[in-house]
Design an enzyme around this catalytic site. Structure first.
Site, PDB file in Angstrom:
ATOM      1  N   LYS A  13       0.830  -1.215   0.000  1.00  0.00           N
ATOM      2  CA  LYS A  13       0.000   0.000   0.000  1.00  0.00           C
ATOM      3  C   LYS A  13       0.866   1.267   0.000  1.00  0.00           C
ATOM      4  O   LYS A  13       0.620   2.183  -0.773  1.00  0.00           O
ATOM      5  CB  LYS A  13      -0.932   0.031   1.235  1.00  0.00           C
ATOM      6  CG  LYS A  13      -1.861  -1.172   1.338  1.00  0.00           C
ATOM      7  CD  LYS A  13      -2.827  -1.038   2.501  1.00  0.00           C
ATOM      8  CE  LYS A  13      -2.178  -1.007   3.866  1.00  0.00           C
ATOM      9  NZ  LYS A  13      -1.495  -2.271   4.264  1.00  0.00           N
ATOM     10  N   ARG A  88      -9.303   0.571   9.389  1.00  0.00           N
ATOM     11  CA  ARG A  88      -8.796  -0.782   9.668  1.00  0.00           C
ATOM     12  C   ARG A  88      -9.788  -1.583  10.499  1.00  0.00           C
ATOM     13  O   ARG A  88      -9.523  -2.737  10.823  1.00  0.00           O
ATOM     14  CB  ARG A  88      -7.497  -0.662  10.448  1.00  0.00           C
ATOM     15  CG  ARG A  88      -6.254  -1.146   9.708  1.00  0.00           C
ATOM     16  CD  ARG A  88      -5.104  -0.855  10.608  1.00  0.00           C
ATOM     17  NE  ARG A  88      -3.858  -1.461  10.325  1.00  0.00           N
ATOM     18  CZ  ARG A  88      -2.844  -0.849   9.733  1.00  0.00           C
ATOM     19  NH1 ARG A  88      -2.981   0.352   9.223  1.00  0.00           N
ATOM     20  NH2 ARG A  88      -1.698  -1.460   9.622  1.00  0.00           N
ATOM     21  N   ARG A 127      12.061  -5.654   4.573  1.00  0.00           N
ATOM     22  CA  ARG A 127      12.006  -4.272   4.081  1.00  0.00           C
ATOM     23  C   ARG A 127      12.721  -3.294   5.017  1.00  0.00           C
ATOM     24  O   ARG A 127      12.830  -3.510   6.213  1.00  0.00           O
ATOM     25  CB  ARG A 127      10.564  -3.838   3.824  1.00  0.00           C
ATOM     26  CG  ARG A 127       9.736  -3.642   5.054  1.00  0.00           C
ATOM     27  CD  ARG A 127       8.286  -3.359   4.666  1.00  0.00           C
ATOM     28  NE  ARG A 127       7.484  -3.197   5.851  1.00  0.00           N
ATOM     29  CZ  ARG A 127       6.164  -2.968   5.843  1.00  0.00           C
ATOM     30  NH1 ARG A 127       5.522  -2.896   4.699  1.00  0.00           N
ATOM     31  NH2 ARG A 127       5.509  -2.817   6.968  1.00  0.00           N
ATOM     32  N   ARG A 161      11.689  -0.734  10.596  1.00  0.00           N
ATOM     33  CA  ARG A 161      10.628  -0.438  11.555  1.00  0.00           C
ATOM     34  C   ARG A 161      10.707  -1.409  12.726  1.00  0.00           C
ATOM     35  O   ARG A 161      10.938  -2.596  12.527  1.00  0.00           O
ATOM     36  CB  ARG A 161       9.258  -0.571  10.879  1.00  0.00           C
ATOM     37  CG  ARG A 161       8.860   0.655  10.113  1.00  0.00           C
ATOM     38  CD  ARG A 161       7.632   0.451   9.298  1.00  0.00           C
ATOM     39  NE  ARG A 161       6.512  -0.157  10.021  1.00  0.00           N
ATOM     40  CZ  ARG A 161       5.299  -0.294   9.492  1.00  0.00           C
ATOM     41  NH1 ARG A 161       5.064   0.130   8.259  1.00  0.00           N
ATOM     42  NH2 ARG A 161       4.344  -0.852  10.174  1.00  0.00           N
ATOM     43  N   ARG A 172       0.186  -8.629  13.625  1.00  0.00           N
ATOM     44  CA  ARG A 172      -0.400  -7.673  12.668  1.00  0.00           C
ATOM     45  C   ARG A 172      -1.239  -8.398  11.616  1.00  0.00           C
ATOM     46  O   ARG A 172      -2.290  -7.911  11.207  1.00  0.00           O
ATOM     47  CB  ARG A 172       0.715  -6.847  12.013  1.00  0.00           C
ATOM     48  CG  ARG A 172       1.287  -5.820  12.996  1.00  0.00           C
ATOM     49  CD  ARG A 172       2.667  -5.343  12.591  1.00  0.00           C
ATOM     50  NE  ARG A 172       2.671  -4.612  11.352  1.00  0.00           N
ATOM     51  CZ  ARG A 172       3.769  -4.415  10.611  1.00  0.00           C
ATOM     52  NH1 ARG A 172       4.925  -4.909  10.998  1.00  0.00           N
ATOM     53  NH2 ARG A 172       3.676  -3.734   9.501  1.00  0.00           N
TER      54      ARG A 172
HETATM   55  P1  AMP Z   1       1.129   0.563   9.171  1.00  0.00           P
HETATM   56  O1  AMP Z   1       2.265   1.506   8.929  1.00  0.00           O
HETATM   57  O2  AMP Z   1      -0.093   0.910   8.383  1.00  0.00           O
HETATM   58  O3  AMP Z   1       1.531  -0.884   9.028  1.00  0.00           O
HETATM   59  O4  AMP Z   1       0.708   0.750  10.715  1.00  0.00           O
HETATM   60  C1  AMP Z   1       1.627   0.479  11.761  1.00  0.00           C
HETATM   61  C2  AMP Z   1       0.887   0.315  13.061  1.00  0.00           C
HETATM   62  O5  AMP Z   1       0.190   1.528  13.393  1.00  0.00           O
HETATM   63  C3  AMP Z   1      -0.217  -0.755  13.070  1.00  0.00           C
HETATM   64  O6  AMP Z   1       0.293  -2.051  13.307  1.00  0.00           O
HETATM   65  C4  AMP Z   1      -1.106  -0.262  14.215  1.00  0.00           C
HETATM   66  O7  AMP Z   1      -0.539  -0.533  15.475  1.00  0.00           O
HETATM   67  C5  AMP Z   1      -1.061   1.258  14.002  1.00  0.00           C
HETATM   68  N1  AMP Z   1      -2.128   1.724  13.090  1.00  0.00           N
HETATM   69  C6  AMP Z   1      -1.967   2.321  11.869  1.00  0.00           C
HETATM   70  N2  AMP Z   1      -3.159   2.612  11.318  1.00  0.00           N
HETATM   71  C7  AMP Z   1      -4.099   2.191  12.202  1.00  0.00           C
HETATM   72  C8  AMP Z   1      -5.523   2.187  12.214  1.00  0.00           C
HETATM   73  N3  AMP Z   1      -6.224   2.688  11.179  1.00  0.00           N
HETATM   74  N4  AMP Z   1      -6.148   1.679  13.297  1.00  0.00           N
HETATM   75  C9  AMP Z   1      -5.470   1.182  14.345  1.00  0.00           C
HETATM   76  N5  AMP Z   1      -4.133   1.134  14.405  1.00  0.00           N
HETATM   77  C10 AMP Z   1      -3.436   1.633  13.345  1.00  0.00           C
END
Ligand code: AMP
Length: 216
Positions: A13, A88, A127, A161, A172
């Site tokens: 994404k 989400r 990554r 990360r 996740r």
């Molecule tokens: P991402 O970079 O999208 O993989 O997000 C990293 C982490 O941020 C996720 O594993 C969640 O802990 C938190 N996070 C990001 N977006 C959301 C969301 N829309 N709702 C809840 N937690 C989120």
């Protein structure tokens, strides 16, 4: 143009959103990036989110909904935005509907980037990004042209990360299947869901996304 990119962690994404931003002159609203910035800045939200994110769990709906609601009205969103990582949960999707209706904004599409689980773990754990400009790389699929040097800015420091480790990735993926996958039938029933093959190569996925967006 306003649309959601839906897909499991590692589906691509963020990578695709960066390409679409350049091509369509819109902004990428990545809630993961916003939260990581809040953690780095040590804000109240960052303090509440840090441990949850490191474990790979989802941060509370209230925080996320408030964050996006404020963000979509900022001036740089005037030409459109890509929601990357939001919504989400069903609660977030429902709140988004209300929020957009109140602001008289409409979504053009919800696009699922479909990738088999077996591929995701390798994509995520391999990554890394340039610590200076944020350009994304992968140990096997997307190496810098010259080893150890960022193609984009020439710097040599990279970072992983903290939630891209095998344990957090498992959590996740479970969170995706339990809490985010129910959004697929939610948007399918509304007639707004489109699907692209997230397992194709990066340029082919971009081509499919542009096709879907051109059809509206
Ligand atoms: P991402 O970079 O999208 O993989 O997000 C990293 C982490 O941020 C996720 O594993 C969640 O802990 C938190 N996070 C990001 N977006 C959301 C969301 N829309 N709702 C809840 N937690 C989120």
């Amino acid at each position: 143009m306003r649309f959601i990119l839906l897909g499991a962690p590692g589906a691509g994404k963020g990578t695709q959103a960066q390409r679409l931003v350049d091509a369509h002159d819109i902004v990428q609203l990545s809630t993961g990036e916003m939260l990581r910035a809040a953690v780095a800045a040590g804000t109240d939200i960052g303090k509440r989110a840090k441990a949850v994110m490191e474990a790979g769990d989802l941060v509370s709906d209230d925080i996320l909904i408030g964050m996006i609601s404020d963000r979509v009205t900022e001036a740089d969103c005037g030409n459109g935005f890509i929601l990357d990582g939001f919504p989400r949960t069903l609660a977030q999707a429902e709140a988004l509907e209300v929020m957009l209706a109140q602001k008289s904004l409409k979504l053009d599409a919800v696009i699922e980037m479909k990738v088999d689980d077996a591929l995701l773990i390798g994509r995520i754990t391999g990554r890394y990004t340039c610590a200076n400009c944020g350009a994304g790389y992968h140990d096997e699929n997307l190496k810098p042209k010259v080893a150890g040097i960022c193609d984009n800015c020439g710097r040599t420091e990279f970072s992983h990360r903290s939630d891209d480790n095998a344990e957090a990735v498992t959590t996740r993926l479970a969170a995706y299947h339990e809490q985010t996958a129910p959004l697929l039938p939610f948007y399918r029933d509304k007639g707004s869901l489109k699907t692209v093959d997230g397992m194709a190569d990066i340029d082919e996925v971009t081509r499919q996304l542009n096709d879907v967006l051109a059809l509206g």
